[in-house]
Design an enzyme around this catalytic site. Structure first.
Site, PDB file in Angstrom:
ATOM      1  N   ARG A  83      15.183 -11.996  -7.645  1.00 56.17           N
ATOM      2  CA  ARG A  83      16.067 -13.083  -7.237  1.00 56.17           C
ATOM      3  C   ARG A  83      16.027 -14.252  -8.213  1.00 56.17           C
ATOM      4  NH1 ARG A  83      15.148 -12.992  -0.700  1.00 56.17           N
ATOM      5  NH2 ARG A  83      13.048 -12.339  -1.212  1.00 56.17           N
ATOM      6  N   ASP A 103       0.256   4.841  -0.619  1.00 60.25           N
ATOM      7  CA  ASP A 103      -1.048   4.332  -0.229  1.00 60.25           C
ATOM      8  C   ASP A 103      -1.831   4.445  -1.524  1.00 60.25           C
ATOM      9  OD1 ASP A 103      -3.811   4.250   0.416  1.00 60.25           O
ATOM     10  OD2 ASP A 103      -3.264   4.509   2.498  1.00 60.25           O
ATOM     11  N   HIS A 104      -1.978   3.324  -2.223  1.00 59.80           N
ATOM     12  CA  HIS A 104      -2.470   3.452  -3.601  1.00 59.80           C
ATOM     13  C   HIS A 104      -3.881   4.018  -3.678  1.00 59.80           C
ATOM     14  CE1 HIS A 104      -4.594  -0.359  -2.980  1.00 59.80           C
ATOM     15  NE2 HIS A 104      -5.281  -0.077  -4.056  1.00 59.80           N
ATOM     16  N   HIS A 160      -5.620   2.781   4.085  1.00 59.84           N
ATOM     17  CA  HIS A 160      -6.624   3.252   3.122  1.00 59.84           C
ATOM     18  C   HIS A 160      -7.844   3.892   3.798  1.00 59.84           C
ATOM     19  CE1 HIS A 160      -4.101   0.980   0.561  1.00 59.84           C
ATOM     20  NE2 HIS A 160      -4.707  -0.175   0.647  1.00 59.84           N
ATOM     21  N   LEU A 188       3.013  -7.575  -7.592  1.00 58.94           N
ATOM     22  CA  LEU A 188       2.689  -6.149  -7.662  1.00 58.94           C
ATOM     23  C   LEU A 188       3.288  -5.527  -8.928  1.00 58.94           C
ATOM     24  CD1 LEU A 188       1.559  -3.602  -6.037  1.00 58.94           C
ATOM     25  CD2 LEU A 188       3.964  -3.188  -5.557  1.00 58.94           C
ATOM     26  N   LYS A 235     -18.111  -5.529  -4.236  1.00 58.99           N
ATOM     27  CA  LYS A 235     -16.915  -4.699  -4.087  1.00 58.99           C
ATOM     28  C   LYS A 235     -17.362  -3.255  -4.210  1.00 58.99           C
ATOM     29  CE  LYS A 235     -12.334  -3.564  -5.855  1.00 58.99           C
ATOM     30  NZ  LYS A 235     -11.441  -3.591  -4.702  1.00 58.99           N
TER      31      LYS A 235
HETATM   32  C1  BG6 Z   1      -4.394  -3.459  -0.833  1.00 60.83           C
HETATM   33  C2  BG6 Z   1      -4.622  -4.557   0.155  1.00 60.83           C
HETATM   34  O1  BG6 Z   1      -3.638  -2.431  -0.267  1.00 60.83           O
HETATM   35  O2  BG6 Z   1      -5.642  -2.957  -1.267  1.00 60.83           O
HETATM   36  C3  BG6 Z   1      -5.483  -5.651  -0.431  1.00 60.83           C
HETATM   37  O3  BG6 Z   1      -3.374  -5.087   0.560  1.00 60.83           O
HETATM   38  C4  BG6 Z   1      -6.762  -5.085  -0.995  1.00 60.83           C
HETATM   39  O4  BG6 Z   1      -5.773  -6.651   0.517  1.00 60.83           O
HETATM   40  C5  BG6 Z   1      -6.455  -3.919  -1.913  1.00 60.83           C
HETATM   41  O5  BG6 Z   1      -7.430  -6.102  -1.713  1.00 60.83           O
HETATM   42  C6  BG6 Z   1      -7.716  -3.225  -2.366  1.00 60.83           C
HETATM   43  O6  BG6 Z   1      -7.372  -2.308  -3.348  1.00 60.83           O
HETATM   44  P1  BG6 Z   1      -8.339  -1.945  -4.544  1.00 60.83           P
HETATM   45  O7  BG6 Z   1      -7.633  -0.892  -5.299  1.00 60.83           O
HETATM   46  O8  BG6 Z   1      -8.548  -3.208  -5.314  1.00 60.83           O
HETATM   47  O9  BG6 Z   1      -9.612  -1.499  -3.891  1.00 60.83           O
END
Ligand code: BG6
Length: 498
Positions: free
Chosen positions: A49, A185-186, A248, A20, A353
């Site tokens: 680590r 929560d990105h 999400h 990450l 996607k």
């Molecule tokens: C993450 C999940 O929070 O979001 C992943 O843990 C997922 O499994 C990802 O692939 C999707 O995020 P984005 O920004 O690529 O749509």
């Protein structure tokens, strides 16, 4: 400018050698620098680590920036400048031993970069370490707020159910106050999620129609073509429910369905969001059976290339019952939404996607064109979150020509289609907000709490009363199990896959 005042910061990334940090955090810092948003007085200390020298760490960070940064990736001078602010501290952060040395080290960096004692502790580690790190930070006296801010950023998942989330929250709130806690929560950092409120509340022609008098149903999809990649170990404990749905997907739903807030203030927005969760009819055992569908991908083709089943992924059990797909139907029991079904679905290894919200409007009375032309396409508003960012309005128009024919036509606004229009990555926006002390785009505790309440009803039924479906039940590269189509078809509806 993203707005707000920018305050000197020493960012401390626990898990600083992890995926990450390299994929998201370091490129985001670089992009903030390139776009002129990084505070002048800034430094970043990665805590990890693994044994490595500062020089090696900087080289690795530079190569991640080159690989993942959004802008101006090749500019060596900029990259060198940014990584010259990066430091590496090797320690086993799960053990208290070493925290006091870390404190001295950070104080030295603080003096050198004039970061005024401000600290952001970013926990980019496995969730089981969140509580431990916070306790060690406290015990070593690193959380004292007297003359400077101390903030903690916590990645998801926040707990694995309500009970564990409460336990974790008690530990964290024993040390930090709610306004110091930034639960990530990105998705909330994505440009189009922020745009949902603008579209809804800055336009005269959406809001009046945004209710059960005009809307037939809402469907929210977040599909991915990737599988679990190298995260099999984590994913086995999470599944699509904890990985995507609990966070999400519910965030997308809250923004779509919330009432107008009294102001754009953090609390006002979060208050309205959480009311949506509170109004969702709880899933009874019967509803879990009829309204929730689980899936797991089998072998198949993605973009024409063969890919293997989930059960064959690394660190996944060969008879795993973890779901990689989930679809559900729910209802929000309030005046605005009563009677409007809401369908959510998310899955891995799907054909494309995409994340989008489709609002389908009710038909007009069955007279005039509706009588004479048979069934017409419903009106739809499509909010495209990613990868295409935009808004499409689908309505009916006359096909040009001498014959009377009605066809669906589109008004299409795309905000990232023009070359050069690249939206900031979610992590850029979120990091900047943490530095500015703005927690609007982070998850407040009660949002986490109510999200778990809702989801726990489902996972409890799955683990105790409902037999697992025969997994795998959808081929990679398809739109999920047949039962997910039935979920809508029995209501006379279908998933909008265009
Ligand atoms: C993450 C999940 O929070 O979001 C992943 O843990 C997922 O499994 C990802 O692939 C999707 O995020 P984005 O920004 O690529 O749509």
């Amino acid at each position: 400018m993203f707005g707000g005042i920018i305050i000197h910061s020493l960012l401390v990334v626990f898990g600083g050698t992890g995926d990450l940090a390299h994929r998201k955090i370091y490129p985001a810092i670089y992009n903030l620098y390139v776009s002129g948003h990084l505070p002048e007085n800034f430094a970043m200390a990665a805590v990890g680590r693994r044994e490595k020298t500062e020089e090696t760490f900087r080289k690795e960070a530079a190569s991640s920036i080159r690989r993942y940064a959004r802008e101006n990736r090749g500019n060596q001078e900029d990259i060198d400048h940014v990584v010259s602010r990066f430091f590496y501290w090797q320690a086993d952060f799960t053990k208290y031993n070493g925290y006091e040395e870390l404190k001295d080290y950070l104080n030295a960096l603080d003096a050198r970069f004039h970061t005024h004692g401000n600290r952001i502790f970013y926990l980019a580690v496995a969730p089981e370490h969140f509580g431990t790190i916070v306790q060690h930070l406290d015990r070593s006296g690193m959380t004292d707020q007297e003359r400077a801010y101390k903030r903690v950023v916590i990645e998801k998942p926040f707990g694995k159910d309500l009970a564990s989330a409460i336990e974790l929250n008690n530990i964290i709130t024993g040390v930090f106050k709610e306004d110091q806690i930034y639960r990530i929560d990105h998705f909330l950092g994505k440009e189009m999620l922020q745009n949902i409120l603008v579209i809804r509340f800055a336009n005269a022609f959406f809001e009046p129609l945004w209710n059960n008098k005009y809307i037939d149903h809402i469907q929210i999809t977040s599909s991915e073509t990737v599988g679990v990649e190298n995260r099999g170990g984590y994913y086995e404990t999470a599944g699509a429910m904890r990985d995507m749905m609990q966070n999400h997907m519910l965030q997308l739903l809250m923004l779509t369905a919330m009432e107008p807030p009294v102001s754009l203030d953090t609390h006002a927005i979060r208050d309205e969001k959480v009311k949506v969760l509170k109004a969702i009819a709880p899933f009874s055992p019967e509803k879990v059976k009829t309204n929730v569908v689980r899936g797991q991908y089998g072998d198949g083709l993605i973009h024409g290339k063969p890919v293997s089943a989930y059960r064959k992924e690394e660190r996944v059990s060969p008879d795993s019952d973890t779901e990689t797909y989930i679809a559900m139907k729910l209802e929000i029991e309030n005046f605005r939404w009563a009677g409007v079904p809401i369908y959510l679905r998310t899955g891995k290894r799907m054909p494309v996607k995409t994340t989008k919200i489709v609002i389908q409007f009710l038909p007009l009375p069955g007279i005039l064109y509706y009588r004479n032309f048979g069934s017409l396409e419903p009106n739809r508003l499509i909010i495209e979150i990613q990868p295409r960012e935009g808004v499409i309005i689908r309505f009916n128009g006359k096909k040009p020509g001498t014959r009377n024919e009605i066809i669906p036509v589109e008004l299409d606004f795309c905000q990232n289609c023009a070359i050069g229009e690249v939206s900031p990555d979610a992590y850029e926006k979120l990091l900047l907000d943490v530095m500015n002390g703005d927690s609007t785009l982070f998850t407040r505790w009660d949002e986490v709490e109510y999200a778990w309440r809702l989801m726990d009803n489902i996972t409890r039924e799955w683990s105790s009363n409902i037999e697992n479906p025969a997994f795998p039940n959808y081929a990679s590269g398809t739109w999920g199990p047949a039962a997910a189509d039935d979920l809508l078809e029995r209501d006379g509806r279908f998933w909008f896959n265009d």
